[in-house]
Design a protein around this motif. Structure first.
Motif, mmCIF file in Angstrom:
data_model
loop_
_atom_site.group_PDB
_atom_site.id
_atom_site.type_symbol
_atom_site.label_atom_id
_atom_site.label_comp_id
_atom_site.label_asym_id
_atom_site.label_seq_id
_atom_site.Cartn_x
_atom_site.Cartn_y
_atom_site.Cartn_z
ATOM 1 N N ARG A 246 -86.083 -17.850 23.597
ATOM 2 C CA ARG A 246 -85.875 -17.418 22.359
ATOM 3 C C ARG A 246 -85.649 -18.879 21.438
ATOM 4 O O ARG A 246 -86.059 -18.655 20.238
ATOM 5 N N GLU A 247 -84.653 -19.643 21.754
ATOM 6 C CA GLU A 247 -84.622 -20.949 20.994
ATOM 7 C C GLU A 247 -85.983 -21.553 20.507
ATOM 8 O O GLU A 247 -85.830 -21.897 19.566
ATOM 9 N N PHE A 248 -86.840 -22.036 21.606
ATOM 10 C CA PHE A 248 -87.991 -22.485 20.999
ATOM 11 C C PHE A 248 -88.828 -21.422 19.972
ATOM 12 O O PHE A 248 -89.379 -22.079 19.321
ATOM 13 N N LEU A 249 -89.017 -20.300 20.521
ATOM 14 C CA LEU A 249 -89.475 -19.334 19.564
ATOM 15 C C LEU A 249 -89.233 -19.329 18.051
ATOM 16 O O LEU A 249 -89.878 -19.143 17.115
ATOM 17 N N ALA A 250 -87.679 -19.461 18.034
ATOM 18 C CA ALA A 250 -86.984 -19.098 16.717
ATOM 19 C C ALA A 250 -87.432 -20.115 15.795
ATOM 20 O O ALA A 250 -87.096 -20.107 14.642
ATOM 21 N N ALA A 251 -87.847 -21.202 16.242
ATOM 22 C CA ALA A 251 -88.149 -22.455 15.459
ATOM 23 C C ALA A 251 -89.456 -22.169 14.739
ATOM 24 O O ALA A 251 -89.866 -22.928 13.849
ATOM 25 N N SER A 252 -90.078 -21.147 14.785
ATOM 26 C CA SER A 252 -91.433 -21.061 14.252
ATOM 27 C C SER A 252 -91.141 -19.367 13.680
ATOM 28 O O SER A 252 -90.852 -18.471 14.344
ATOM 29 N N ASP A 253 -91.600 -19.188 12.381
ATOM 30 C CA ASP A 253 -91.375 -18.042 11.538
ATOM 31 C C ASP A 253 -92.766 -17.721 11.034
ATOM 32 O O ASP A 253 -93.026 -18.070 10.094
ATOM 33 N N PRO A 254 -93.489 -16.637 11.672
ATOM 34 C CA PRO A 254 -93.281 -15.949 12.940
ATOM 35 C C PRO A 254 -93.789 -16.784 14.176
ATOM 36 O O PRO A 254 -94.383 -17.922 13.959
ATOM 37 N N SER A 255 -93.369 -16.352 15.323
ATOM 38 C CA SER A 255 -94.087 -16.877 16.475
ATOM 39 C C SER A 255 -95.016 -16.025 17.167
ATOM 40 O O SER A 255 -95.063 -14.818 16.571
#
Length: 311
Positions: free
Chosen positions: A93-102
């Motif tokens: 989650r932490e890695f993916l949340a840095a991209s909006d969206p992932s």
């Protein structure tokens, strides 16, 4: 954009092939399956990828490191036990949340689509999650997801039906996820994203979980989840706009002979007759073997035709 390739599965329907290699590392025309996924993600503008691992993780690490396109950074998310599609997302989650969206995709398929239309629709509507669907004649076999007139998800196969469906499509496990949506993941380690995360949100009235249905001409999808499917993509591979798989295979020493794929360094003994078959790299096929519809790997021939156990 950041993306996740889900590659931790055991590949039980592909056994015994997946006793030798994990699904994402299986060779398709002599090229590891994950190479195709990485090349597609890179073409679509993804520059950072996380790959979750459980079954035979080192084989996937090796394939990824050898195949990743230049400019694509890859990290890994090892799992102490299989966490399911949802648990894998939560762990990353932490890695993916840095991209909006992932972007989250399955690692057991060949895929070719332009992500732009789905990405634009996701942003225009302010979706929390956008499921990319395909208008597909195989829907009865794989199941579908139903949408209402506004594109909101109203049905998930036979497991959820809220009514109001006007359109449906097969779900090839491609989804765009807004950063805010990741904050609503269930607070547990092991779960399935559709059933245990999105379905409860839909039942509670969420209207920002939507889908987009693509025409078959705009979305190539071939699953590699059974031995029969694996044999099929080797013998009848779809054309991919972003990667010439045969050219890459030939450059590595793979041979294609009618309905045969013969891996680099593989040798066929005297009198061998194979039809509709794949031979993995470095294998030594013994003299006199007559076989069809299968894969020679790990020193043995494994039937892969439709109707075979596990196929």
């Amino acid at each position: 954009m950041r993306a996740m390739i889900q590659a931790a599965g055991l590949g039980s329907r592909l056994r015994p092939l997946t006793h030798l290699l994990p699904k994402a590392a299986l060779p398709v025309r002599g090229v590891p399956l994950v190479a195709c996924t990485l090349a597609w993600l890179h073409r679509e503008g993804v520059r950072e990828v996380v790959v979750n691992l459980f079954h035979l993780p080192e084989a996937i690490r090796e394939a990824v490191e050898q195949e990743r396109p230049r400019g694509l950074a890859v990290r890994f998310s090892p799992e102490p036990e299989p966490l399911g599609t949802g648990g894998a997302i939560r762990r990353a989650r932490e890695f993916l949340a840095a991209s909006d969206p992932s972007l989250i995709v399955a690692g057991d398929m060949l895929l070719d689509l332009e992500l732009g239309p789905a990405l634009a629709r996701h942003r225009e509507r302010g979706d929390a999650v956008t499921l990319v669907l395909r208008d597909d004649h195989r829907a009865a076999r794989f199941g579908t997801i139903g949408l209402d007139g506004a594109g909101r998800v109203r049905r998930i196969a036979r497991r959820l039906d809220l009514g109001g469906e006007v359109q449906r499509g097969l779900y090839p496990s491609v989804r765009l996820v807004a950063a805010r949506a990741l904050e609503t993941l269930p607070d547990r380690d092991v779960f399935v994203d559709l059933d245990d995360w999105l379905a409860p949100r839909l039942r509670a009235g969420a209207d920002d979980v939507r889908g987009i249905v693509l025409d078959p001409e705009r979305c190539v999808w071939e699953p590699v989840g059974t031995r029969a499917e694996y044999l099929g993509v080797n013998l009848r591979p779809p054309a991919l706009s972003y990667l010439d798989v045969d050219a890459r295979g030939r450059a590595r020493g793979v041979r294609f002979e009618a309905d045969l794929v013969i891996g680099a360094g593989a040798k066929l003994g005297a009198g061998v007759q194979l039809q509709r078959a794949v031979v993995w790299d470095g294998e030594q096929v013994p003299d006199g073997l007559h076989a069809r519809d299968g894969v020679f790997a790990g020193g043995a021939f494994h039937p892969c035709a439709e109707g075979e156990p596990g196929a």
